[in-house]
Scaffold this motif. Sequence first.
Motif, PDB file in Angstrom:
ATOM      1  N   ILE A 115      22.174 -11.384   6.110  1.00 17.30           N
ATOM      2  CA  ILE A 115      23.291 -11.749   5.252  1.00 17.30           C
ATOM      3  C   ILE A 115      22.829 -12.251   4.007  1.00 17.30           C
ATOM      4  N   SER A 116      22.180 -13.414   3.961  1.00 17.81           N
ATOM      5  CA  SER A 116      21.857 -14.561   2.815  1.00 17.81           C
ATOM      6  C   SER A 116      20.542 -14.371   2.056  1.00 17.81           C
ATOM      7  N   LEU A 117      19.605 -13.219   2.738  1.00 15.47           N
ATOM      8  CA  LEU A 117      18.911 -11.961   1.576  1.00 15.47           C
ATOM      9  C   LEU A 117      19.091 -11.582   1.085  1.00 15.47           C
ATOM     10  N   HIS A 118      20.409 -10.467   1.919  1.00 12.31           N
ATOM     11  CA  HIS A 118      20.851  -9.354   1.217  1.00 12.31           C
ATOM     12  C   HIS A 118      22.017  -9.760   0.252  1.00 12.31           C
ATOM     13  N   GLU A 119      22.616 -11.060   0.172  1.00 11.46           N
ATOM     14  CA  GLU A 119      23.505 -11.254  -1.353  1.00 11.46           C
ATOM     15  C   GLU A 119      22.775 -11.794  -1.914  1.00 11.46           C
ATOM     16  N   ASP A 120      21.024 -12.251  -1.999  1.00 12.87           N
ATOM     17  CA  ASP A 120      20.287 -12.728  -2.513  1.00 12.87           C
ATOM     18  C   ASP A 120      20.534 -11.778  -3.945  1.00 12.87           C
ATOM     19  N   LYS A 121      20.549 -10.257  -3.339  1.00 11.60           N
ATOM     20  CA  LYS A 121      20.055  -8.864  -4.077  1.00 11.60           C
ATOM     21  C   LYS A 121      21.674  -8.606  -5.178  1.00 11.60           C
ATOM     22  N   GLY A 122      22.251  -9.352  -5.172  1.00 17.41           N
ATOM     23  CA  GLY A 122      23.740  -9.219  -5.590  1.00 17.41           C
ATOM     24  C   GLY A 122      24.423  -7.971  -5.855  1.00 17.41           C
ATOM     25  N   ASP A 123      24.267  -7.062  -4.554  1.00 18.06           N
ATOM     26  CA  ASP A 123      24.790  -6.253  -4.853  1.00 18.06           C
ATOM     27  C   ASP A 123      25.622  -6.058  -3.473  1.00 18.06           C
ATOM     28  N   GLN A 124      26.867  -6.680  -3.512  1.00 15.73           N
ATOM     29  CA  GLN A 124      28.206  -6.377  -2.554  1.00 15.73           C
ATOM     30  C   GLN A 124      28.731  -5.235  -2.160  1.00 15.73           C
ATOM     31  N   GLU A 125      27.887  -3.680  -2.426  1.00 19.65           N
ATOM     32  CA  GLU A 125      27.963  -2.736  -2.149  1.00 19.65           C
ATOM     33  C   GLU A 125      27.155  -2.423  -1.031  1.00 19.65           C
ATOM     34  N   ASP A 126      26.218  -2.875  -0.859  1.00 20.81           N
ATOM     35  CA  ASP A 126      24.560  -2.914  -0.041  1.00 20.81           C
ATOM     36  C   ASP A 126      25.078  -2.734   1.260  1.00 20.81           C
ATOM     37  N   LEU A 127      25.511  -1.448   1.398  1.00 25.17           N
ATOM     38  CA  LEU A 127      25.516  -0.774   2.877  1.00 25.17           C
ATOM     39  C   LEU A 127      24.706  -1.854   3.796  1.00 25.17           C
TER      40      LEU A 127
END
Length: 73
Positions: free
Chosen positions: A28-40
Amino acid sequence: MENVKIKDERIARISDLLEQIQSVDEMISLHEDKGDQEDLMLIQYKYRREQFLGELKEKLQELNINPSDLIAA
């Protein structure tokens, strides 16, 4: 800790759930760093986390432990 024998399967499952939650939190942390809250993938990891937490709550209740018991006074 890998070689510890646990007699109660509920305790073993609780340990496994905690490890799963830790792993999912890292993703989750890794994907949140991308800044896209719509990331599947982010959405799916958050969903998995909620599933793990729900099962953890059930297993703790089987051991007569309520989430409110874990809140520091």
